[in-house]
Design a protein around this motif. Structure first.
Motif, PDB file in Angstrom:
ATOM      1  N   ILE A 152      43.151  35.788  42.908  1.00 52.17           N
ATOM      2  CA  ILE A 152      42.843  36.989  42.431  1.00 52.17           C
ATOM      3  C   ILE A 152      42.903  37.774  43.962  1.00 52.17           C
ATOM      4  O   ILE A 152      42.264  37.294  45.063  1.00 52.17           O
ATOM      5  CB  ILE A 152      41.260  37.194  42.085  1.00 52.17           C
ATOM      6  N   GLY A 157      40.737  43.674  43.726  1.00 48.98           N
ATOM      7  CA  GLY A 157      41.238  43.104  42.402  1.00 48.98           C
ATOM      8  C   GLY A 157      39.932  42.809  41.408  1.00 48.98           C
ATOM      9  O   GLY A 157      38.803  43.730  41.445  1.00 48.98           O
ATOM     10  N   LEU A 158      39.885  41.760  40.630  1.00 43.09           N
ATOM     11  CA  LEU A 158      38.773  41.696  39.588  1.00 43.09           C
ATOM     12  C   LEU A 158      37.698  41.607  40.204  1.00 43.09           C
ATOM     13  O   LEU A 158      37.687  40.734  41.254  1.00 43.09           O
ATOM     14  CB  LEU A 158      39.310  40.630  38.541  1.00 43.09           C
ATOM     15  N   LEU A 166      37.955  36.081  33.521  1.00 43.30           N
ATOM     16  CA  LEU A 166      39.455  36.495  33.323  1.00 43.30           C
ATOM     17  C   LEU A 166      39.849  36.579  31.705  1.00 43.30           C
ATOM     18  O   LEU A 166      40.914  37.143  31.494  1.00 43.30           O
ATOM     19  CB  LEU A 166      40.382  34.915  33.640  1.00 43.30           C
ATOM     20  N   THR A 169      42.184  39.740  30.191  1.00 46.34           N
ATOM     21  CA  THR A 169      43.160  40.259  31.420  1.00 46.34           C
ATOM     22  C   THR A 169      44.353  39.371  31.242  1.00 46.34           C
ATOM     23  O   THR A 169      44.696  38.410  30.311  1.00 46.34           O
ATOM     24  CB  THR A 169      42.291  39.760  32.588  1.00 46.34           C
ATOM     25  N   THR A 170      45.281  39.689  31.865  1.00 48.99           N
ATOM     26  CA  THR A 170      46.529  39.152  31.940  1.00 48.99           C
ATOM     27  C   THR A 170      46.638  38.136  33.403  1.00 48.99           C
ATOM     28  O   THR A 170      46.426  38.695  34.363  1.00 48.99           O
ATOM     29  CB  THR A 170      47.773  40.195  31.958  1.00 48.99           C
ATOM     30  N   THR A 171      47.227  37.027  33.237  1.00 52.72           N
ATOM     31  CA  THR A 171      47.545  36.285  34.327  1.00 52.72           C
ATOM     32  C   THR A 171      48.917  35.699  34.320  1.00 52.72           C
ATOM     33  O   THR A 171      49.650  35.816  33.186  1.00 52.72           O
ATOM     34  CB  THR A 171      46.546  34.796  34.490  1.00 52.72           C
ATOM     35  N   VAL A 213      50.991  40.408  40.308  1.00 52.89           N
ATOM     36  CA  VAL A 213      49.710  40.897  40.577  1.00 52.89           C
ATOM     37  C   VAL A 213      49.643  42.054  41.369  1.00 52.89           C
ATOM     38  O   VAL A 213      48.974  42.931  41.261  1.00 52.89           O
ATOM     39  CB  VAL A 213      48.972  39.640  41.105  1.00 52.89           C
ATOM     40  N   GLY A 216      50.570  45.104  39.695  1.00 49.65           N
ATOM     41  CA  GLY A 216      49.594  45.857  38.363  1.00 49.65           C
ATOM     42  C   GLY A 216      50.010  45.104  37.265  1.00 49.65           C
ATOM     43  O   GLY A 216      49.183  45.185  36.276  1.00 49.65           O
ATOM     44  N   ALA A 218      49.779  42.035  36.140  1.00 47.11           N
ATOM     45  CA  ALA A 218      49.010  41.063  35.905  1.00 47.11           C
ATOM     46  C   ALA A 218      47.720  41.028  36.826  1.00 47.11           C
ATOM     47  O   ALA A 218      47.754  41.737  37.802  1.00 47.11           O
ATOM     48  CB  ALA A 218      49.551  39.534  35.954  1.00 47.11           C
ATOM     49  N   GLN A 219      46.636  40.536  36.505  1.00 43.05           N
ATOM     50  CA  GLN A 219      45.427  40.625  37.344  1.00 43.05           C
ATOM     51  C   GLN A 219      45.086  39.332  38.221  1.00 43.05           C
ATOM     52  O   GLN A 219      44.182  39.348  39.071  1.00 43.05           O
ATOM     53  CB  GLN A 219      44.148  40.974  36.407  1.00 43.05           C
ATOM     54  N   SER A 220      45.794  38.221  37.834  1.00 43.75           N
ATOM     55  CA  SER A 220      45.622  37.112  38.644  1.00 43.75           C
ATOM     56  C   SER A 220      46.781  36.330  38.371  1.00 43.75           C
ATOM     57  O   SER A 220      47.756  36.731  37.573  1.00 43.75           O
ATOM     58  CB  SER A 220      44.549  36.075  37.979  1.00 43.75           C
TER      59      SER A 220
END
Length: 306
Positions: A152, A157-158, A166, A169-171, A213, A216, A218-220
């Motif tokens: 992250i 970030g988150l 998580l 969210t999208t990884t 990431v 943007g 994905a968040q992780s």
């Protein structure tokens, strides 16, 4: 077996592996020939040379499938130079086996597995998890363990302090890798807790996941624990990571070097790993790359897995 002692040459020589690549209409690099890691010539006096399958002796090299996956393999800015743990491990194995190793780029685990089955590649060092399905077709020597972790951005970030954060969210992760399966387990856990699932964005390699990431998408970024540790160290201050728990379906994965069963390389590769464990070369690599937490006591051929 012939007596042999691994000296500094296995680790100090050929730390960079240079690949000859060709591009085709903007697509992923074609897996063409590459410069070898370790010795560049056959050594019939090496301790395990006599035990190699005749097909490998005739070919005079071992061809590894490869992708960008730090700390195992990091492709340089020139798009052709590879450094990392794998070139150094291959150099050590090469001195024991008596044949050079060569790596060629491939995109995604499915391509690597089918490439090994067709004879295009002789081995792949992952990180790939040992599963009953894979071990039906391939021999796997386990030499590291791992837990799935999620990178992250340290700033902006988150706010997640653990993997529960998580949910919903999208990884981004490497398509077909350990992390895809583990993210599915985390997603199931999230839903059991009454929260939204985790969306997995499958991409070609680790670099692509980090870019996703950053952009943007994905968040992780899901990666192995070894990968998370290395990226955090190499990009000091840019990333932090949270590790998936057993309750969330993670467990400890046995990471293996795969060779096709049909090749007859399984037992020989196990003996090669035993040589570098006994010589201390394995321990040197583990310490150099900061992987003490995921090291194993001894290599195992086709470990029992659920």
């Amino acid at each position: 077996m012939k007596k042999f002692s691994l000296l500094g040459g296995a680790l100090g020589g050929a730390l960079a592996l240079t690949l000859g690549l060709t591009a085709c209409g903007g697509s992923a690099p074609a897996p063409e020939g590459s410069a070898p890691a370790g010795s560049t010539s056959v050594n019939t006096s090496a301790p395990l040379y006599d035990e190699l399958p005749q097909a490998i002796k005739d070919k005079g090299e071992l061809v590894f499938a490869a992708d960008s996956h730090p700390p195992y393999r990091t492709v340089g800015a020139d798009g052709s130079t590879i450094t990392g743990l794998d070139p150094e491990l291959q150099a050590a194995l090469s001195e024991v086996l008596g044949v050079p190793t060569r790596s060629t780029l491939a995109e995604g685990l499915p391509q690597m597995l089918t490439g090994m089955q067709s004879g295009r590649y002789d081995a792949f060092n992952g990180p790939v998890k040992a599963t009953p399905e894979r071990l039906k077709e391939f021999d796997g020597v386990s030499w590291l363990t791992s837990r799935t972790s999620y990178l992250i951005p340290a700033e902006g970030g988150l706010a997640a302090t653990d993997t529960a954060g998580l949910c919903g969210t999208t990884t981004a992760g490497v398509k077909g890798s350990i992390t895809e399966e583990q993210t599915a387990n985390l997603s199931t856990w999230c839903q059991e807790q009454g929260q939204s699932a985790v969306t997995f964005l499958g991409l070609a390699d680790t670099n692509a996941t980090l870019l996703a990431v950053g952009s943007g998408r994905a968040q992780s970024a899901a990666t192995t624990q070894t990968g998370a540790m290395d990226i955090q160290t190499q990009q000091d201050g840019k990333w932090r990571y949270v590790a998936q728990t057993e309750e969330q379906g993670a467990g400890v994965d046995q990471l293996v070097l795969l060779t096709p069963k049909a090749s007859g390389m399984g037992e020989v590769m196990l003996k090669a790993f035993e040589e570098i464990f006994d010589s201390g070369a394995y321990q040197q690599l583990v310490q150099k790359w900061g992987l003490e937490e995921v090291a194993v006591e001894r290599p195992v051929l086709n470990p029992s897995v659920g």
